[in-house]
Design a protein around this motif. Sequence first.
Motif, PDB file in Angstrom:
ATOM      1  N   GLN A  75       0.806  -1.214   0.000  1.00  0.00           N
ATOM      2  CA  GLN A  75       0.000   0.000   0.000  1.00  0.00           C
ATOM      3  C   GLN A  75       0.843   1.270   0.000  1.00  0.00           C
ATOM      4  O   GLN A  75       0.292   2.371  -0.070  1.00  0.00           O
ATOM      5  N   ALA A  76       2.164   1.139   0.045  1.00  0.00           N
ATOM      6  CA  ALA A  76       3.033   2.307  -0.102  1.00  0.00           C
ATOM      7  C   ALA A  76       2.995   2.759  -1.556  1.00  0.00           C
ATOM      8  O   ALA A  76       3.245   1.971  -2.464  1.00  0.00           O
ATOM      9  N   ALA A  80       9.540   6.786  -1.479  1.00  0.00           N
ATOM     10  CA  ALA A  80       9.657   7.731  -0.367  1.00  0.00           C
ATOM     11  C   ALA A  80       8.655   7.389   0.737  1.00  0.00           C
ATOM     12  O   ALA A  80       8.994   7.394   1.930  1.00  0.00           O
ATOM     13  N   GLU A  81       7.422   7.068   0.355  1.00  0.00           N
ATOM     14  CA  GLU A  81       6.422   6.716   1.358  1.00  0.00           C
ATOM     15  C   GLU A  81       6.751   5.376   2.005  1.00  0.00           C
ATOM     16  O   GLU A  81       6.538   5.187   3.216  1.00  0.00           O
ATOM     17  N   TYR A  82       7.268   4.459   1.226  1.00  0.00           N
ATOM     18  CA  TYR A  82       7.680   3.163   1.756  1.00  0.00           C
ATOM     19  C   TYR A  82       8.719   3.329   2.869  1.00  0.00           C
ATOM     20  O   TYR A  82       8.658   2.648   3.899  1.00  0.00           O
ATOM     21  N   LEU A  88       2.783   0.588   5.895  1.00  0.00           N
ATOM     22  CA  LEU A  88       2.142   0.424   4.585  1.00  0.00           C
ATOM     23  C   LEU A  88       2.816  -0.674   3.766  1.00  0.00           C
ATOM     24  O   LEU A  88       2.169  -1.319   2.929  1.00  0.00           O
ATOM     25  N   GLY A  89       4.098  -0.897   4.005  1.00  0.00           N
ATOM     26  CA  GLY A  89       4.818  -1.945   3.281  1.00  0.00           C
ATOM     27  C   GLY A  89       4.451  -3.346   3.723  1.00  0.00           C
ATOM     28  O   GLY A  89       4.817  -4.322   3.067  1.00  0.00           O
ATOM     29  N   ARG A  90       3.701  -3.454   4.814  1.00  0.00           N
ATOM     30  CA  ARG A  90       3.318  -4.772   5.335  1.00  0.00           C
ATOM     31  C   ARG A  90       1.944  -5.231   4.839  1.00  0.00           C
ATOM     32  O   ARG A  90       1.528  -6.349   5.141  1.00  0.00           O
ATOM     33  N   VAL A  91       1.258  -4.369   4.096  1.00  0.00           N
ATOM     34  CA  VAL A  91      -0.117  -4.670   3.679  1.00  0.00           C
ATOM     35  C   VAL A  91      -0.218  -4.579   2.163  1.00  0.00           C
ATOM     36  O   VAL A  91       0.232  -3.597   1.565  1.00  0.00           O
TER      37      VAL A  91
END
Length: 254
Positions: A75-76, A80-82, A88-91
Amino acid sequence: MSGIEPSFWEELRRSTQARIGLGRTGDSLPTRRVLEFRSAHAAARDAVHMPLDVRALAAQVREIGIGEPAVVTSQASSRAEYLRRPDLGRVPRDLSSITTGEFDVGLVLADGLSPRALMDHGAGLLAALVSELSEQYSLAPPVIATEARVALGDHLARAMGARTVVVMIGERPGLSVADSLGIYLTHLPAPGTPDSGRNCISNIHPPDGLDYARSAHIVARLISGARELGASGVALKDTSRAAEVEAEDTLTID
């Protein structure tokens, strides 16, 4: 250190990637060592931000012959958001590309914090795992995951119908190694599984780190142990080396 011959440090450097015996010029490091440090730092930064070439990796994975690789992203929404939002990187964003079934093992290739590591070693490590596992276990078609953290594999395993998930993921680059892969193995994975429920094999980057065949052998031993124990993580220990030592001792005695 100033009283030790330079040849002493040169000999030691051949056996380690650590930054040892750097010397000094006045109160600072020699210019050569400063430039080496800056180069290593730049390589580590580049490894983090390098975009994963999904098409090229998928072509390599396809040739291994365990099915068409699915591609999933977290979901990243950006690199940059990751980096700012590990949660978010886990979903996963969408799981519609996953082949669902009932499999013993699911294999995930995740970019993690070093897409470069996955590009350099992902296909080779996957091939070694398939060679080690395919005769004994049913393997789900592989999944390539981008902007991914380890826990993303739990969601992928549930979608695949895999009893055990093996996540190959780029490790955080350091000043000695920028292309190291890690493996995280989780038996009976489910979203929310704590890190204590996983086994990790790290520092996979031949020729200087752990090689593919040895890594795959450890994974096979862990899967066997996890199935017998009914769990992975802190309760499960890697006994592969102990078995080899016992075999060597037996040969010596004989």
